[in-house]
Design an enzyme around this catalytic site. Sequence first.
Site, PDB file in Angstrom:
ATOM      1  N   ASN A  91      10.470   5.490 -13.981  1.00  0.00           N
ATOM      2  CA  ASN A  91       9.699   6.716 -13.724  1.00  0.00           C
ATOM      3  C   ASN A  91      10.566   7.839 -13.162  1.00  0.00           C
ATOM      4  OD1 ASN A  91       6.531   6.743 -13.900  1.00  0.00           O
ATOM      5  ND2 ASN A  91       7.195   4.649 -13.492  1.00  0.00           N
ATOM      6  N   TYR A 140      13.942   3.420  -4.081  1.00  0.00           N
ATOM      7  CA  TYR A 140      13.366   4.772  -4.091  1.00  0.00           C
ATOM      8  C   TYR A 140      14.453   5.806  -3.791  1.00  0.00           C
ATOM      9  CZ  TYR A 140      10.868   8.858  -2.343  1.00  0.00           C
ATOM     10  OH  TYR A 140      10.449  10.140  -2.112  1.00  0.00           O
TER      11      TYR A 140
HETATM   12  N1  UFG Z   1       4.460   3.337  11.198  1.00  0.00           N
HETATM   13  C1  UFG Z   1       3.789   2.424  12.014  1.00  0.00           C
HETATM   14  N2  UFG Z   1       2.609   1.909  11.549  1.00  0.00           N
HETATM   15  C2  UFG Z   1       2.050   2.267  10.346  1.00  0.00           C
HETATM   16  C3  UFG Z   1       2.751   3.208   9.532  1.00  0.00           C
HETATM   17  C4  UFG Z   1       3.956   3.719   9.993  1.00  0.00           C
HETATM   18  O1  UFG Z   1       4.251   2.088  13.099  1.00  0.00           O
HETATM   19  O2  UFG Z   1       0.979   1.755   9.987  1.00  0.00           O
HETATM   20  C5  UFG Z   1       5.741   3.889  11.658  1.00  0.00           C
HETATM   21  C6  UFG Z   1       6.898   3.520  10.748  1.00  0.00           C
HETATM   22  O3  UFG Z   1       7.451   2.291  11.132  1.00  0.00           O
HETATM   23  C7  UFG Z   1       7.842   4.700  10.974  1.00  0.00           C
HETATM   24  C8  UFG Z   1       6.901   5.875  11.264  1.00  0.00           C
HETATM   25  O4  UFG Z   1       5.651   5.303  11.605  1.00  0.00           O
HETATM   26  O5  UFG Z   1       8.612   4.484  12.099  1.00  0.00           O
HETATM   27  C9  UFG Z   1       6.704   6.792  10.074  1.00  0.00           C
HETATM   28  O6  UFG Z   1       6.333   6.009   8.954  1.00  0.00           O
HETATM   29  P1  UFG Z   1       5.811   6.652   7.594  1.00  0.00           P
HETATM   30  O7  UFG Z   1       5.469   5.504   6.682  1.00  0.00           O
HETATM   31  O8  UFG Z   1       4.760   7.654   7.869  1.00  0.00           O
HETATM   32  O9  UFG Z   1       7.071   7.428   7.059  1.00  0.00           O
HETATM   33  P2  UFG Z   1       8.574   6.924   6.800  1.00  0.00           P
HETATM   34  O10 UFG Z   1       9.382   7.481   7.940  1.00  0.00           O
HETATM   35  O11 UFG Z   1       8.675   5.497   6.521  1.00  0.00           O
HETATM   36  O12 UFG Z   1       8.844   7.655   5.408  1.00  0.00           O
HETATM   37  C10 UFG Z   1       9.539   8.818   5.323  1.00  0.00           C
HETATM   38  C11 UFG Z   1       9.128   9.509   4.018  1.00  0.00           C
HETATM   39  C12 UFG Z   1       9.644   8.733   2.827  1.00  0.00           C
HETATM   40  C13 UFG Z   1      11.124   8.467   2.986  1.00  0.00           C
HETATM   41  C14 UFG Z   1      11.387   7.717   4.267  1.00  0.00           C
HETATM   42  C15 UFG Z   1      12.849   7.454   4.470  1.00  0.00           C
HETATM   43  O13 UFG Z   1       7.718   9.613   3.938  1.00  0.00           O
HETATM   44  O14 UFG Z   1       9.435   9.503   1.664  1.00  0.00           O
HETATM   45  O15 UFG Z   1      10.922   8.504   5.353  1.00  0.00           O
HETATM   46  O16 UFG Z   1      13.029   6.433   5.434  1.00  0.00           O
HETATM   47  F1  UFG Z   1      11.571   7.709   1.962  1.00  0.00           F
END
Ligand code: UFG
Length: 324
Positions: A91, A140
């Site tokens: 994709n 990704y």
């Molecule tokens: N988190 C929790 N509980 C949840 C969901 C998230 O504790 O139910 C924490 C995660 O561990 C992280 C923070 O909240 O520490 C943020 O998590 P998100 O899933 O909201 O976002 P990410 O930081 O994982 O994702 C972002 C972007 C992605 C990118 C990534 C790179 O949204 O597109 O950073 O690490 F790929």
Amino acid sequence: MKILVTGGAGYIGSHITRQAQRQSHDVCVLDDFSTGNEWAVKDCETLRVNLLDKDLLKKCLRGRNFDGVIHLAAKSLVGESIINPYTYYENNIVGSLNLLNEMLRNDIHRIVFSSTAAIFGNPRTNIIREDHPKNPINPYGRTKLVVENFLNDLSISKKLSAVCLRYFNAAGADPDGELGEAHDPETHLIPTILNSYDRAKQPFKVFGNDYPTPDGTCIRDYVHVNDLADAHLLALQKLQNTDGFSEYNLGSSVKNSVMEVIKTCEGVTGRPLNYEIDEHRLGDPAVLVADNTKALTELGWQPVFNNLDKIIETAWNWHKRLSM
Ligand code: UFG
């Protein structure tokens, strides 16, 4: 400008489309609606196309003279990419190649590409500049970096001009209340917290509280989705006058831990959150924060939603509408 927004029915794409309409641009949305939402696209031409369908793509873009393309159509969940890398490579890379092929065939030479902080992998510095080493740690991030590199090569060969925008943590909702974050499944922090208010008996899970950060929970850089949208339109504007390849890290440069996000959600909603501490989530770096200086100075980007309260208020207003 006449703008094509691929992935314009998704969370970030629909906010870009709406901001572009507000600025009186002529917008066309291309989306396969696999994860995008019909209700998120209003008052503009819509092409229902999957970028892997070369014939339909060719037919739809034949003779179209867009001033530029904002390309978001892609798969974008880190966890899903680890389980199903083929889908991501197909994709995100093949889809982008097909789009670029049709753009060049139709003399469309400007693209703003939706990239991600995930291309940096485990950061070596707490604040990430554009020249930070790129070592993605999941499929990704790797697929996004492949496309960034390809765009750079195309610009060197003078085939097109490109701006890559690397999002940190997109959050919030359009203040008008008609657009917001609605993923299925939802994995992002703020909507997951707000959703868990509707499921009082299932505690929200904090993924780890023993990271090397002041409160032990991960630190991120939350940036409002309308501020991201503005940056795309500024980038496209820049491409009208400048050739070549450029890259910008799009974040607020403000650090917030998961616990700080919880506290802010509790303040905005006026309700205590039922939460528990869980295991680390695979692939989560402890700290991810952008240095946004380059975007501020070169693009003239001025984020408006510059604190977490404002961002979460818009997300909460949207959440209340959704659950009505
Ligand atoms: N988190 C929790 N509980 C949840 C969901 C998230 O504790 O139910 C924490 C995660 O561990 C992280 C923070 O909240 O520490 C943020 O998590 P998100 O899933 O909201 O976002 P990410 O930081 O994982 O994702 C972002 C972007 C992605 C990118 C990534 C790179 O949204 O597109 O950073 O690490 F790929």
